[in-house]
Design a protein around this motif. Structure first.
Motif, short mmCIF file in Angstrom:
data_model
loop_
_atom_site.label_atom_id
_atom_site.label_comp_id
_atom_site.label_asym_id
_atom_site.label_seq_id
_atom_site.Cartn_x
_atom_site.Cartn_y
_atom_site.Cartn_z
N SER A 1 0.83 -1.20 0.00
CA SER A 1 0.00 0.00 0.00
C SER A 1 0.87 1.26 0.00
O SER A 1 0.60 2.21 -0.74
N ALA A 2 1.91 1.28 0.84
CA ALA A 2 2.77 2.46 0.94
C ALA A 2 3.48 2.76 -0.37
O ALA A 2 3.53 3.91 -0.82
N ILE A 3 4.03 1.72 -1.00
CA ILE A 3 4.77 1.92 -2.25
C ILE A 3 3.85 2.42 -3.35
O ILE A 3 4.18 3.35 -4.10
N ILE A 4 2.67 1.82 -3.47
CA ILE A 4 1.73 2.24 -4.51
C ILE A 4 1.25 3.67 -4.25
O ILE A 4 1.19 4.50 -5.18
N LEU B 1 4.05 6.32 5.29
CA LEU B 1 5.29 7.04 4.99
C LEU B 1 6.45 6.10 4.69
O LEU B 1 7.52 6.54 4.29
N GLY B 2 6.23 4.80 4.90
CA GLY B 2 7.28 3.83 4.63
C GLY B 2 8.35 3.78 5.70
O GLY B 2 9.43 3.22 5.48
N GLU B 3 8.06 4.34 6.88
CA GLU B 3 9.05 4.39 7.97
C GLU B 3 8.98 3.12 8.80
O GLU B 3 8.67 3.13 10.00
N MET B 4 9.31 2.01 8.18
CA MET B 4 9.18 0.72 8.84
C MET B 4 10.25 0.49 9.90
O MET B 4 10.03 -0.25 10.86
N PHE C 1 9.33 10.11 17.37
CA PHE C 1 9.88 9.91 16.04
C PHE C 1 9.25 10.89 15.03
O PHE C 1 9.94 11.41 14.15
N TYR C 2 7.93 11.13 15.17
CA TYR C 2 7.26 12.03 14.22
C TYR C 2 7.80 13.46 14.37
O TYR C 2 8.09 14.12 13.37
N ARG C 3 7.91 13.93 15.60
CA ARG C 3 8.41 15.29 15.83
C ARG C 3 9.86 15.43 15.37
O ARG C 3 10.28 16.49 14.90
N LYS C 4 10.62 14.35 15.49
CA LYS C 4 12.03 14.39 15.13
C LYS C 4 12.23 14.65 13.65
O LYS C 4 13.23 15.29 13.26
N LYS C 5 11.31 14.20 12.80
CA LYS C 5 11.50 14.33 11.35
C LYS C 5 10.40 15.13 10.66
O LYS C 5 10.65 16.21 10.13
N TYR C 6 9.18 14.65 10.71
CA TYR C 6 8.13 15.23 9.84
C TYR C 6 7.57 16.54 10.36
O TYR C 6 7.20 17.41 9.56
#
Length: 458
Positions: A86-89, A394-397, A447-452
């Protein structure tokens, strides 16, 4: 009033402006909610029907709970490829590059099927030993083996269906997965009553085996419907062609991280079942009821998470970080409201929900003693599940993997065995789940605040 738009045939077209309005989120979320709550109904119906049998209901409910936990572990570990697909598509859709991955869906589906066959082959001949490790014994062990030996053949069918659902979701379509899930759940409910209890003079009662056959038949029908809809409603080709698409490497990498994540997740679930079984059949039966309701609410909350999952992938592909932040705030807020509604409903139905699953007063007494913990967890679950779904989009696996490793081995496991040492019994198991979810929510916020969040401010 929210309007559900019947989707037309999906083509591999270029990206357009990404809509994150309230209406668009509802169009994605509501079908995903319905599809999501239909999934756990397959196991919940089995538990409810066998739990109300006149003979051996406690052992039967315990067996369904033990097998259900083990199968859920396998399905969740390998079913994570749905999120990767789903993420890649979705990301390629957002970037306007769907035509570049036309051969990927077929390769991803075959990847799923090969994995399922390998795992099935590796567990089928050791099933009794596996359930003995989960502390099943006597009649409960015998019923667990009977139930598993039938239900396990639906494992490849479920993973195929999940892969197709991942393709639909990547194409921003949650409607057809909803239709398949509704039909599958409805069929499973009808077959459960028909095969477990039988019909005088027509069908002999099959008890636990009947519940297993009901699930297997339903899984077959769902897989068939998913295949037909994919061929009819999209232009996705299922013709396997070589060489492998370059995105397969990323799909495998994402899936491997999700496998590790799901392994950590299922360590918590399996340890919980093992400890409940160790206390006694009555307690694992009560735990099965609580776990089924917890899973039901989790899939309910996953609806808005699915909307965030699909739209976040497109926004990432388009490089639109400010709208990604706005989307995150919206879906988290919507799911928080849903969690409050779930709390109210569960407290109103506190007693009736237990009676749905069992007619044994000793099982109900244990269940009613822990159900309040399941209910009060809902806002924490809403935050954790929503962010979890967005990170998948976001693909952040890797971050999802690390989150579950931290939550399980620094949160759940120490709490589980500390409360066991303190003699808290089954309440300790559900306190460990609460700590687990708090760890998951806090790690994902970090993790979200650190990047996005930082990217959105630029």
């Amino acid at each position: 009033m929210v309007c559900l738009i019947l989707p037309a045939k999906t083509t591999f077209s270029l990206a357009s402006k990404i809509d994150i309005s309230f209406k668009r989120i509802q169009q994605l979320a509501i079908p995903a909610i319905i599809a999501g709550i239909a999934e756990p109904i397959l196991s919940s119906t089995d538990a409810a029907v066998v739990g109300n049998m006149e003979a051996n209901s406690i052992e039967s409910l315990a067996a369904v709970g033990i097998v259900g936990s083990f199968l859920s572990m396998l399905i969740w570990i390998l079913g994570q490829t749905r999120s990767a697909i789903s993420a890649i598509i979705a990301q390629n859709l957002g970037a306007g590059k769907l035509d570049h991955i036309s051969v990927l869906p077929a390769q991803a589906i075959f990847f799923n099927l090969i994995l399922s066959i390998l795992i099935l082959s590796g567990t089928y001949f050791f099933v009794e030993e596996i359930f003995m490790l989960l502390n099943a014994k006597g009649l409960t062990l015998d019923l667990s083996v009977d139930y598993y030996n039938i239900r396990v053949w639906g494992f490849p069918l479920t993973l195929f269906t999940f892969a197709v659902f991942g393709i639909f979701r990547g194409l921003q379509n949650t409607f057809w997965p909803m239709i398949v899930a509704i039909i599958g759940a409805g069929l499973n409910i009808g077959l459960d009553f028909l095969l477990v209890y039988g019909i005088d003079g027509f069908i002999e009662p099959m008890y636990v085996k009947g519940a297993a056959w009901a699930s297997l038949i339903s899984q077959f029908v769902m897989a068939l419907l998913a295949l037909l809809l994919l061929l009819k409603k999209t232009e996705v080709s299922l013709k396997l062609s070589f060489p492998l698409h370059p995105e397969i490497k990323r799909l495998v990498q994402m899936s491997l991280n999700l496998f590790v994540r799901s392994f950590a997740l299922n360590v918590a679930l399996i340890l919980a079942v093992r400890e409940a079984t160790d206390i006694g059949d009555t307690y694992v039966a009560a735990h099965t009821i609580a776990a089924n309701i917890w899973l039901f609410t989790a899939f309910f909350l996953d609806g808005y998470g699915a909307a965030g999952n699909l739209l976040s992938g497109r926004l990432l592909g388009a490089g639109d970080y400010p709208n990604l932040w706005q989307l995150t705030k919206k879906v988290v807020g919507y799911n928080f409201v849903v969690s409050l509604v779930l709390i109210v409903i569960c407290f109103i139905l506190y007693k009736p929900l237990g009676l749905v699953f069992s007619n044994e007063q000793e099982v109900l007494d244990v269940f009613y003693g822990i159900f309040f913990i399941v209910i009060l967890m809902q806002p924490i679950n809403a935050l954790a599940f929503t962010l979890d779904a967005i990170f998948k989009g976001l693909g952040e696996m890797k971050w999802l993997r690390n989150t579950l490793l931290i939550a399980t081995f620094l949160g759940f496991v120490p709490t589980l065995y500390l409360t066991k040492y303190l003699g808290w019994g089954i309440k300790g198991i559900w306190m460990a789940f609460t700590v687990w979810m708090i760890f998951r929510a806090l790690a994902l916020i970090y993790f979200y605040r650190k990047k996005y969040y930082r990217l959105a401010l630029q």
